[in-house]
Design an enzyme around this catalytic site. Sequence first.
Site, PDB file in Angstrom:
ATOM      1  N   ARG A 296       0.821  -1.205   0.000  1.00  0.00           N
ATOM      2  CA  ARG A 296       0.000   0.000   0.000  1.00  0.00           C
ATOM      3  C   ARG A 296       0.860   1.263   0.000  1.00  0.00           C
ATOM      4  O   ARG A 296       0.525   2.245  -0.667  1.00  0.00           O
ATOM      5  CB  ARG A 296      -0.941  -0.023   1.206  1.00  0.00           C
ATOM      6  CG  ARG A 296      -2.094  -0.993   1.015  1.00  0.00           C
ATOM      7  CD  ARG A 296      -2.881  -1.271   2.270  1.00  0.00           C
ATOM      8  NE  ARG A 296      -3.983  -2.193   1.972  1.00  0.00           N
ATOM      9  CZ  ARG A 296      -4.701  -2.817   2.881  1.00  0.00           C
ATOM     10  NH1 ARG A 296      -4.449  -2.618   4.170  1.00  0.00           N
ATOM     11  NH2 ARG A 296      -5.680  -3.632   2.527  1.00  0.00           N
ATOM     12  N   TYR A 440      -6.095  -1.364  -6.674  1.00  0.00           N
ATOM     13  CA  TYR A 440      -5.465  -2.551  -6.092  1.00  0.00           C
ATOM     14  C   TYR A 440      -4.820  -2.282  -4.734  1.00  0.00           C
ATOM     15  O   TYR A 440      -4.660  -1.152  -4.326  1.00  0.00           O
ATOM     16  CB  TYR A 440      -4.517  -3.242  -7.058  1.00  0.00           C
ATOM     17  CG  TYR A 440      -3.295  -2.544  -7.600  1.00  0.00           C
ATOM     18  CD1 TYR A 440      -2.812  -1.355  -7.123  1.00  0.00           C
ATOM     19  CD2 TYR A 440      -2.575  -3.167  -8.636  1.00  0.00           C
ATOM     20  CE1 TYR A 440      -1.666  -0.784  -7.642  1.00  0.00           C
ATOM     21  CE2 TYR A 440      -1.436  -2.606  -9.167  1.00  0.00           C
ATOM     22  CZ  TYR A 440      -0.975  -1.405  -8.668  1.00  0.00           C
ATOM     23  OH  TYR A 440       0.154  -0.842  -9.198  1.00  0.00           O
ATOM     24  N   GLU A 441      -4.538  -3.375  -4.042  1.00  0.00           N
ATOM     25  CA  GLU A 441      -4.062  -3.363  -2.648  1.00  0.00           C
ATOM     26  C   GLU A 441      -5.081  -2.713  -1.712  1.00  0.00           C
ATOM     27  O   GLU A 441      -4.712  -2.064  -0.735  1.00  0.00           O
ATOM     28  CB  GLU A 441      -2.703  -2.667  -2.524  1.00  0.00           C
ATOM     29  CG  GLU A 441      -1.630  -3.210  -3.430  1.00  0.00           C
ATOM     30  CD  GLU A 441      -1.445  -4.710  -3.287  1.00  0.00           C
ATOM     31  OE1 GLU A 441      -1.827  -5.259  -2.254  1.00  0.00           O
ATOM     32  OE2 GLU A 441      -0.903  -5.332  -4.227  1.00  0.00           O
ATOM     33  N   GLY A 442      -6.352  -2.913  -1.997  1.00  0.00           N
ATOM     34  CA  GLY A 442      -7.411  -2.327  -1.197  1.00  0.00           C
ATOM     35  C   GLY A 442      -7.869  -1.031  -1.827  1.00  0.00           C
ATOM     36  O   GLY A 442      -7.110  -0.062  -1.879  1.00  0.00           O
TER      37      GLY A 442
END
Length: 595
Positions: A296, A440-442
């Site tokens: 992140r 992406y990555e949350g």
Amino acid sequence: MAAYRAPVRDQMFVLNDVLDVGQYGHLPGFADADVDTMAAILEEGGKFCEGVLAPISKVGDVEGCTRDDDGNVTTPTGWKEAFQQMSEAGWTALSSDPEYGGQGLPHVLNLAVNEMVSSSNMAFGMYPGLTLGAAAALHTGGTDEQKALYLPKMISCQWGGTMNLTEPHCGTDLGMLRTKAVPQADGSYKITGQKIWISSGEHDMAENIVHLVLARIEGAPEGVKGISLFVVPKFIPDADGNPGERNNAKCGGLEHKMGIHGNATCVMDYDEATGWLVGEENKGLKIMFIMMNEARLGVGLQGYALAEAAYQQSLDFAKDRIQGRSLTGPKNPNGPADPIIVHPDVRRMLMDQKSFVEAARCFAFWTALHGDLEEKSDDPTMREKGGDYMALLTPIVKSYLTGKGYDMVSNGLQIHGGSGFTEEWGASQLLRDARITLIYEGTNGVQALDLVGRKLAMNGMRPITTFMGELDAFIAEGGDETTQPFIDALAECRDKLKQGTDWLMNNALENFDHAGAGSHDYLNLFGLTCLTYMWAKMAKVSAAKVAAGDSDPIYANKLVTGRYFIERWVPEAAMHLAKVEAGADSMMELDAEAF
């Protein structure tokens, strides 16, 4: 397309002038990162990005990756050679543990190099980025044997690495995953299931790929409490630690994506593939989050790194493209028109890009430095603060820098006009590549919920209280005629952030939808406050340099750029607060059928 120029001078301004990284020379890793060494590393890293990675970025976008009938993936022309060159030069090992072949330098210095990698060729940078994230998870959760086997080759990127979470039926809600793990008599497991959207899942650049796979051991509890983590190599290492038998982990297909074409985004099929447990049974998600949090921060970096690349492209275009005349009289009287940089609206977009990138870089470096201090400081209070800030600020770095970064990349395409909407100028590739960073990555919405729902209240609100206290102390110091406007702007943001925090604390518990409805704007208010703080810090340093007679133009230019930011960006704080305090009623009132 404009050639990429590594922003080493501005990076050194942040590292040396603002953060004064040299003051930590007594700590492990920092002793080897004096000013001259940092500058030399960044200069060489910049040359690699300018001369090797940037020229093959367009190649990756046009060619993409290809998969044969056996599931083998070939990367674009020149990428394998560049990957080997990066590995052999040691660029992937800068901040990793020396016990496993790393150089042990501060993470903040590694972040600066990674910024240049992402600016020059984002899709390429994902291969080593994911590998080192997987290595970090193994470093924390793996056994001594696993670390000895995998880490040296992953840190050098002789072997690649991935993270395997998402399945066709579940993305963010990992409690629904179905991939199963069956224990074997020899202590290994048979992993069966399908994972999708696996970046760098299969490629030809490394001799082996180490997959970290979330799966559920037979009989494990339902939901996230029953998830375990497994290391599943593409080739099972032999007795000497070299790639041996081919595992039953293969790429079942490549995703056809909007951007980042040079990165292989794979459907991964596991058909009784051999894997080994990492950490304890049913505790896999905790270990995987180590990798996800690193990722992140890396995605937040991508957000402003692409904005930097877009700024460079649009600045060159604005200086060269002639259209119309300046509103205050010709600036190019001997030509048929003036360069478009004379027009205020073009200046607005360029100044938005410039003022954002410089503050975002400072914020990312400042956050990464707290991560270094959490890990390496000999002061328990500083270690605690570093950990608190990393937890509190990670969703802001990820979400705010990608959301605003995408806007700045879009500004770049707008400055190019019709030329930007065509492929040959490069602005369109940056916009397509940048869009994934918000997802992406949350997703950024999930990051906002994480901030409001978890991070504000953690440890009895200690992180947010400490952060507010730091702002209060800085504001209380005051400033002179040059710096006081920056301090006043920070005080304005700080007060509105405090009001927004109090409103959520007082209203969200009675109606959780208030937290969800306000989370997006609260995160943006928090991010704006952080960047305003960075500008106040940069202004204080720059004003002192100018007052001392330093002739380097970077300092005077910082004051002008920062003044633009506080005049044009800070007023948005009131808007974000108003939206937070609007609550959820009008947002949630309509029945679904009424949409």
